[in-house]
Design a protein around this motif. Structure first.
Motif, PDB file in Angstrom:
ATOM      1  N   PRO A  91       0.817  -1.220   0.000  1.00 49.79           N
ATOM      2  CA  PRO A  91       0.000   0.000   0.000  1.00 49.79           C
ATOM      3  C   PRO A  91       0.849   1.268   0.000  1.00 49.79           C
ATOM      4  O   PRO A  91       0.546   2.214  -0.710  1.00 49.79           O
ATOM      5  CB  PRO A  91      -0.824  -0.126   1.281  1.00 49.79           C
ATOM      6  N   ASP A  92       1.930   1.254   0.775  1.00 50.27           N
ATOM      7  CA  ASP A  92       2.770   2.445   0.843  1.00 50.27           C
ATOM      8  C   ASP A  92       3.406   2.768  -0.511  1.00 50.27           C
ATOM      9  O   ASP A  92       3.633   3.941  -0.832  1.00 50.27           O
ATOM     10  CB  ASP A  92       3.879   2.267   1.890  1.00 50.27           C
ATOM     11  N   ASP A  93       3.695   1.726  -1.260  1.00 49.86           N
ATOM     12  CA  ASP A  93       4.291   1.963  -2.573  1.00 49.86           C
ATOM     13  C   ASP A  93       3.292   2.641  -3.497  1.00 49.86           C
ATOM     14  O   ASP A  93       3.658   3.501  -4.302  1.00 49.86           O
ATOM     15  CB  ASP A  93       4.780   0.641  -3.191  1.00 49.86           C
ATOM     16  N   LEU A  94       2.035   2.260  -3.361  1.00 53.92           N
ATOM     17  CA  LEU A  94       1.003   2.916  -4.164  1.00 53.92           C
ATOM     18  C   LEU A  94       0.883   4.389  -3.767  1.00 53.92           C
ATOM     19  O   LEU A  94       0.775   5.274  -4.624  1.00 53.92           O
ATOM     20  CB  LEU A  94      -0.342   2.187  -3.991  1.00 53.92           C
ATOM     21  N   ILE A  95       0.939   4.622  -2.457  1.00 57.55           N
ATOM     22  CA  ILE A  95       0.876   6.021  -1.997  1.00 57.55           C
ATOM     23  C   ILE A  95       2.046   6.806  -2.585  1.00 57.55           C
ATOM     24  O   ILE A  95       1.879   7.938  -3.055  1.00 57.55           O
ATOM     25  CB  ILE A  95       0.867   6.099  -0.448  1.00 57.55           C
ATOM     26  N   ASP A  96       3.208   6.167  -2.616  1.00 54.42           N
ATOM     27  CA  ASP A  96       4.391   6.841  -3.175  1.00 54.42           C
ATOM     28  C   ASP A  96       4.205   7.179  -4.647  1.00 54.42           C
ATOM     29  O   ASP A  96       4.595   8.264  -5.095  1.00 54.42           O
ATOM     30  CB  ASP A  96       5.637   5.951  -3.011  1.00 54.42           C
ATOM     31  N   ILE A  97       3.610   6.242  -5.378  1.00 57.63           N
ATOM     32  CA  ILE A  97       3.377   6.490  -6.799  1.00 57.63           C
ATOM     33  C   ILE A  97       2.469   7.707  -6.976  1.00 57.63           C
ATOM     34  O   ILE A  97       2.743   8.590  -7.800  1.00 57.63           O
ATOM     35  CB  ILE A  97       2.748   5.234  -7.463  1.00 57.63           C
TER      36      ILE A  97
END
Lengths: 616, 863
Positions: free
Chosen positions: A218-224
């Motif tokens: 999920p955090d990677d999606l937020i980063d994107i």
């Protein structure tokens, strides 16, 4: 009182919410669907169902203007009289109705068939003048069409002139001017695209969730999303990824996403098109956001007037559930999500994120004080993200094509991406146009809006919905992005641009907008509640030729006493039309005072498609 | 919680973390103007009046909604701040009617005060003011929306504190308006809270409308004389003219009293009785069957002569005394002294005989004190509260607020064993807030407690420490309860075994637990045993001897605890005298020749079947002190006019055991005198000197004659050990754990209970204009399903029949009453007295007469 049929729906309605009171608006709306109005008996029944007293239901019912607390005619004609509709003839429409039915606003025909009400913006500004009759919209009305509508309704109870699913302008116009690659309106431009699940999938839909769910942190999606630079499309322009990042990671939950589909800012009608024409695009964005923030329940808060939009979303939800994109263990990822459509009932303020939450909790839609911010304490006191429809619709594309791609569109780095601009007013081709941010106002007007209608000169522009300060023709070269418009002294807001021609009285325009703000002020904060009424009275007086020179300073002083003094930004919004018209068009105010009348009054009515140019 | 240092207007202040800026300023004596903020309510920050400048914040901030942070620098008096305050006032005043000359709030109105502080005398507003049409709102609360500042304090108070949800903040924007429900007249519990909390004149007291200007009123702080909650009141009286010796209105201020400024309808609207035209103003002596007015001297001489005569002829025990527990401690002390010393008998009793004696007996036996070992604060802080037969909202509304606060703010678990159905209405109902509600047969509350004790023992819920300390007691109780089963309890009380087990589990597992027992238990047969069983429950779960846990018994009359502590009971002496029911019998059979009754009215308090009137008529002498000509006073040979508590000084002791001051607010009405003064004078006339200059002398004497009492005593271990010793040494099976099932009778299918209404207290309240405007007659309350069953509608008349008699009364349907039960408010009890009978408690002598089995049939009147 609920019929046996309606009673069957109640358990399902109650099941959608963790607290009973949230079913308040759904039940009030249901009661009205049943009887055409909300009776005291209905309110008593709802109170019982929700473990409340009747006064607590009553106070909510009186807050939302769609709810009729008295019986009305079989067909409820609701004519939008907000500025954008008034520019192109809504006042004339009211006259036509009077001619055909012999009723004025607030009246019902003797046979009990028709009741006429004037209402504030129905998000149909590009297709004005218009009216809503019960559940249906009738747009681009002419006298002839109005006559036809009444005749059909009288004889068959239905009329085929009802419009929607909404899309404006028509595709042939759109194709001609496609200079950029569209993102959000791309699918619906395809011939025969119906917005169904199948069509959406065929167009590449629901690929993003396959990439993300269970495969990406999920955090990677937020980063994107952070990297993409996407900013909110509702009005405030807050960076979306940053907002998602505020949701506490260690919170035990539940957490919520509320999709803000309460599109009510006068001038704006883009979300309506996105929802009615391509609902799955929004749903996929919702699924992605929920995954990113760890929400397992999401509500789409859609304005009550969008009855068709709500139905189409419900249909899309059912399709998505059926396909396994919603519900338990989506695509085998272990991620669960339920999405519900929650209809409002007529209150602009519920587009303000905390008022939306209050409304969703079954209360009067009054904004909350911040802090705490919704990310910490939002819906039911839980961490909550509130995102606009258009914002969420962008997410699947950012996932599919990468943040760098998104960043490459528009005015990077601060205003990347496209925006769906809603054009209205005295232009040749009003409607929704998706363009990269950063094109100029002039390009927008001339290349997309088709220029001013009937060779009239441009006088004023409202660049971001009713809450944005007026600009003038001097500002035609500003860039349409967050920074450009801000530098010019206004705001990009919801991306709604209204153009007004030389015949438009600026005092009258400000008065019309103040009528809207006065009507929509929730009444919580003293300066806004009392100030909107006071300002409106001064403008009424001014427009009627009874203005005084002292009034100009008084107007500015009162505006200053509202600005920054209220819980939410509504107070700042309601003064924008006055302060900006006084800034750019003070001479018009002075002329009203000097002449003892409106200098624009009495000019020949100019028929623009339908109706007069400025409603006198 | 940590402490935070901040600077306000260049002065440093240290406050607790979480304190709001507006409160931190208050600590420095800085009053930041505000309308919508109130410490009792969560902030709403709607009036925007309390703006301050906080350094590093670009915008002005509402000080009511900002918690302090360390090092914060606040300015409350800069030009920018003052401009903001002025502008808010300017906005409010634009539409305000400026009708201060005819506004009852004038002189104590926040808007008026702030306007005086900030605004110029001229308003630039020249347009049309908003006008809300005047509408009738209620008989006792006046609403004037044109004065409203939309702060919604009233609505929030009604929702959050009272839990009545009776007010609606309706409409939107500048058309926002406070209403009830549509155009309906207000129907609520009339606590007066909306009037008290309104910062302006939008809500005012209609009972005293246009009667006063606030600055003309004299204020007297005193204690309420209705229920045992002991609320602090401020009587506002007009005393400029001798003809105007009246209470104009009541207030109670935030932060004061055990009630913290909250009141109920009785406290707020029940002030009108002292000046009622029926007040007795002169001494009366019965001559030839009629009362004639005499001078005090004549009355005293006559009373002294007759009393002395009877005492000498038949001995002092031929005289019996009865006093009301509504009197002050000083009155009660002097009364018992008069009986014991001046007359020389222990034959004295008081109205605590109707129930409180049951609780007191049990508490003294187990914990060694009849006072609460807990406080109201403990209720608010409790983890778990168990209510047993309290009907709390109606009987003890302010203790009810403490429980509401515990549940709503503190998240306490609430277990209720009550006979009302949790139904949400605009009168609050404590069972609505219950986490576990057990709806019990009103005649079998005790069975639920028996069941809980059994469940605690059977389910291994006994506190480990207690099990170690008192193994034989645990063993004994296990044996006692061995023969009963939860299904017995279920059959008796209508509460399932599972519910009882869940309640037992929840209560024993709570770190702190409080039980509150009410009149529903204490005035019904088995009260002593049930109270003992509650003490067993507390003991077994380790809560009896724990700080902030324990038992609270609620009293219906304002000074029941005082009457007990002043010794106005015949027990606890070597030669106990007769108790109330026995006195009546002794009067009937001639053993008692004279009775001295102070403020009590046994003819109306006991059912006609007891024939109290006949018994009293059989006396040679009956002397009454009274405010009004009651049925009992009518029988009296001598009637002495007494002061009401509004006309005298003294003290009351509330349920909780707190002794509070009663102060004279009015001059005595007519020639009335305080009871203690009458008694002391009479004693002197009887040649038994009794000299008191003032109540202070009496108080000094009380202090000298009694061991000092702790405000909140602890359980006495020695007494507890003795209790346990006694319980375990007895070889017989304890009858306290035999479940009695209330019988059923097909011909009398309904259970009638008689009890207190929220709007009245005893009969005195029926002389208060305000309360009568809310409720002026009694109706039989029953469930709408029973209405259908027996063919009656709201307002129709029924004939109610019991084995003892019948009554014809109106009916009121209410879903809160469980089907199969009916309720009648006791204040109008004479209407239904005929259906009641009396039984007497074999141990405590308490007369039980508040329930009956009845049948009803609709009555149709021939036109």
């Amino acid at each position: 009182m609920f019929s046996a049929e309606a009673k069957k729906q109640i358990p399902d309605i109650l099941k959608r919410y963790p607290i009973k009171a949230s079913a308040m608006l759904p039940l009030l709306n249901l009661a009205q669907e049943e009887e055409g109005w909300v009776s005291e008996d209905s309110m008593r029944e709802i109170a019982k169902l929700l473990d409340l007293t009747p006064p607590k239901v009553y106070e909510v019912a009186t807050f939302y203007t769609m709810l009729n607390l008295k019986p009305i005619g079989r067909f409820h004609l609701q004519v939008c009289k907000s500025l954008m509709c008034a520019l192109v003839g809504s006042d004339t429409l009211i006259q036509w109705i009077d001619q055909e039915l012999g009723i004025k606003p607030g009246e019902t025909t003797e046979d009990g068939m028709f009741t006429l009400s004037t209402v504030e913006c129905l998000a149909s500004c590009g297709t004005a003048p218009m009216m809503q009759v019960n559940d249906d919209y009738f747009e681009r009305l002419t006298h002839e069409k109005v006559r036809q509508v009444f005749e059909d309704l009288r004889t068959t109870g239905k009329c085929s002139l009802a419009t929607g699913p909404f899309r404006w302008p028509e595709p042939e116009v759109v194709v001609l001017m496609a200079a950029f690659e569209k993102v959000l309106l791309k699918n619906m431009d395809m011939p025969g695209y119906s917005g169904s699940l199948k069509d959406y999938e065929k167009a590449g839909g629901y690929q993003a969730i396959r990439t993300v769910l269970g495969k990406m942190k999920p955090d990677d999606l937020i980063d994107i999303v952070k990297k993409s630079g996407l900013r909110g499309r509702g009005g405030a322009g807050f960076p979306t990824g940053v907002k998602w990042g505020f949701i506490p990671k260690d919170h035990p939950g539940p957490k919520y996403l509320c999709c803000n589909a309460d599109e009510s800012e006068p001038g704006t009608f883009k979300d309506r098109q996105l929802m009615e024409r391509d609902p799955h695009q929004v749903l996929e964005g919702i699924i992605l956001c929920c995954y990113a923030i760890g929400a397992h329940t999401s509500y789409i808060y859609i304005r009550g007037e969008f009855i068709l939009g709500a139905k189409l979303l419900e249909k899309a939800l059912a399709e998505a559930c059926e396909a396994g994109y919603l519900g338990k263990n989506i695509l085998g990822s272990g991620f669960d999500l339920d999405v519900y459509v929650h209809r409002g009932a007529g209150a602009y303020i519920c587009g303000e994120e905390t008022a939306l939450l209050e409304s969703l909790e079954g209360k009067r839609g009054k904004p909350r004080t911040k802090p705490p911010f919704p990310a910490i304490s939002g819906l039911y006191g839980k961490p909550t993200v509130i995102n606009n429809v258009e914002t969420l619709a962008n997410i699947p594309y950012i996932v599919n094509r990468g943040p760098e791609w998104f960043m490459s569109i528009g005015s990077s780095p601060k205003s990347p991406g496209t925006r769906v601009f809603s054009l209205s007013g005295h232009i040749a081709q009003p409607g929704n146009y998706e363009v990269p941010m950063g094109i100029t106002m002039r390009e927008m007007l001339e290349d997309y809006g088709g220029g001013m209608r009937d060779g009239k000169k441009l006088k004023a522009i409202i660049p971001g919905g009713a809450s944005a300060a007026f600009l003038t023709e001097e500002h035609l070269d500003v860039k349409l992005d967050f920074e450009g418009i801000a530098e010019a002294g206004s705001m990009l807001g919801s991306g709604a641009i209204t153009f007004m021609n030389e015949d438009t009285c600026m005092v009258w325009a400000a008065e019309r907008l103040l009528e809207f703000f006065h009507h929509e002020s929730c009444g919580k904060c003293t300066p806004c509640r009392e100030g909107s009424m006071w300002l409106l009275q001064i403008l009424h007086r001014m427009e009627a030729g009874h203005g005084k020179h002292e009034d100009l300073d008084l107007l500015l002083r009162l505006c200053g006493n509202i600005e920054g003094q209220t819980v939410c930004a509504f107070g700042d919004a309601e003064i924008a039309p006055i302060t900006s018209t006084l800034k750019h068009f003070r001479h018009e105010y002075e002329a009203h005072i000097r002449d003892g009348c409106c200098p624009f009054r009495g000019q020949p009515a100019e028929l623009v498609g339908a109706g007069t140019s400025h409603g006198h | 919680m940590g402490r935070v240092k901040l600077t306000i207007d260049k002065r440093e202040v240290e406050v607790e973390q979480g304190t709001l800026v507006i409160e931190a300023a208050r600590e420095l004596g800085i009053d930041i103007p505000h309308f919508c903020y109130h410490p009792k309510l969560g902030y709403d920050a709607n009036c925007r009046m309390c703006h301050v400048e906080i350094e590093k914040s670009p915008k002005l901030q509402a000080s009511c909604s900002i918690p302090v942070t360390d090092g914060m620098v606040v300015h409350t008096d800069t030009e920018r701040v003052n401009e903001s305050h002025k502008s808010v006032l300017e906005f409010i005043l634009a539409n305000h009617p400026l009708d201060c000359p005819v506004c009852d709030q004038g002189g104590r109105c926040d808007l008026q005060d702030y306007s005086h502080r900030y605004t110029p005398t001229v308003s630039p507003f020249e347009d049309v003011k908003r006008v809300f049409n005047k509408e009738y709102f209620s008989p006792v609360i006046e609403k004037q929306m044109n004065r409203c500042v939309s702060c919604t304090r009233c609505v929030r108070y009604c929702d959050d504190v009272i839990d009545a949800q009776a007010l609606a903040s309706t409409g939107r924007g500048s058309a926002s308006e406070i209403k009830h429900f549509g155009a309906h007249e207000l129907d609520c519990e009339f606590c007066g809270g909306c009037v008290q909390i309104c910062p302006v004149g939008a809500f005012t007291n209609r009972v005293s409308m246009f009667d006063y200007r606030p600055w003309m009123l004299k204020r007297t702080d005193t204690t309420c004389g209705y229920c045992g909650d002991g609320c602090q009141l401020t009587f506002q009286t007009r005393d400029q003219q001798s003809t105007a010796n009246t209470i104009i209105e009541v207030q109670s201020f935030h932060g004061t009293g055990r009630n913290n400024g909250d009141l109920c309808a009785r406290g707020y609207f029940g002030f009108g009785f002292p000046n009622h035209e029926d007040r007795l103003t002169h001494p009366l002596i019965k001559r030839d069957g009629t009362h004639v007015q005499v001078t005090w001297e004549e009355a005293m001489e006559y009373a002294a002569e007759r009393l002395t005569e009877i005492k000498e002829q038949h001995g002092p025990d031929a005289v019996a005394g009865l006093a009301s527990a509504r009197l002050t401690n000083e009155d009660l002390y002097v009364f018992q002294k008069f009986m014991r010393v001046s007359i020389g008998t222990n034959q004295l009793d008081s109205s605590i005989r109707y129930g409180h004696v049951n609780a007191a007996t049990a508490m003294v036996k187990v914990q060694g004190t009849a006072r609460w070992t807990i406080t109201y604060e403990d209720i608010v802080q409790a983890h778990t509260i168990l209510l047993l037969g309290t009907n709390l909202t109606e009987t003890n509304p302010i203790v009810g607020l403490k429980v509401k606060e515990a549940v709503k703010k503190g998240g306490a678990q609430l277990i209720t064993i009550e006979s009302t159905v949790p139904v949400i209405q605009t009168i609050s109902n404590i069972t609505n807030l219950a986490t576990l509600h057990m709806q019990a047969n009103p005649l079998a509350f005790g069975a639920v407690i028996q069941g809980m004790v059994k469940a605690v023992l059977d389910d291994g819920l006994v506190n480990a420490d207690i099990r170690t300390r008192y193994p034989q007691y645990v063993e004994r109780l296990t044996q006692d309860t061995a023969n009963m089963s939860l299904s017995d309890c279920e059959q008796a009380a209508g509460v399932t075994g599972d519910q009882i087990k869940a309640a037992a589990k929840a209560f024993s597992e709570a770190p702190k637990g409080i039980v509150l027992v009410g009149q529903g238990v204490l005035r019904a047969p088995g009260a002593l045993e049930t109270t003992l069983n509650v003490l067993d429950l507390l003991l077994l779960t380790g809560k009896l001897d724990q700080e902030e846990s324990g038992l609270g018994v609620l009293t219906e009359e304002n000074n029941e605890q005082g009457a007990l502590e002043m010794g106005v009971v015949p027990e606890h002496v070597p030669e106990p005298g007769l108790r109330l029911p026995e006195m009546i019998e002794a009067a009937r059979d001639g053993h008692v020749k004279a009775m001295y009754i102070v403020g009590e009215n046994p003819i109306e308090s006991l059912p006609p079947s007891v024939k109290v009137r006949d018994a009293l008529n059989h006396l040679d002498l009956l002397i009454c002190h009274e405010l009004f000509m009651t049925e009992t006073a009518k029988c009296a040979d001598i009637v002495l006019p007494a002061c009401s508590y509004t006309e005298k000084d003294g003290t009351f002791t509330n349920s909780e055991g707190v002794v509070q001051k009663v102060r004279r607010a009015l001059d005595p009405v007519g020639e009335s005198q305080p009871d203690w003064e009458i008694l002391a004078q009479l004693s002197n006339f009887m040649n038994v000197p009794m000299e008191y200059e003032s109540v202070k002398d009496i108080q000094d004497e009380i202090r000298h004659s009694q061991a000092p009492m702790r405000k909140t005593p602890r359980l006495d271990r020695k007494v507890l050990d003795a209790y346990i010793e006694h319980e375990t040494s007895n070889s017989e099976i304890n009858h306290r754990y035999v479940v009695t099932k209330p019988g059923t009778k097909d011909t009398r299918p309904l259970i009638l209970t008689v009890g207190q209404s929220l709007f009245h207290s005893g009969k005195m309240s029926t002389f208060a204009k305000g309360l009568n405007a809310i409720q002026s007659e009694g109706a039989l309350v029953m469930h709408p399903d029973d209405g259908v069953k027996y063919g009656v509608e709201n307002g129709s008349t029924v004939k109610m029949v019991s084995d003892h008699g019948e009554a014809v009364i109106p009916v009121k349907l209410n879903e809160r009453r469980p089907p199969g039960t009916v309720f009648f408010p006791e204040h109008f009890g004479t209407h239904i007295g005929a259906v009641l009978s009396m039984t007497t408690d074999p141990t405590t002598g308490v007369p039980y007469c508040s329930s009956a089995r009845v049948s009803i049939t609709p009555v149709s009147f021939e036109v």
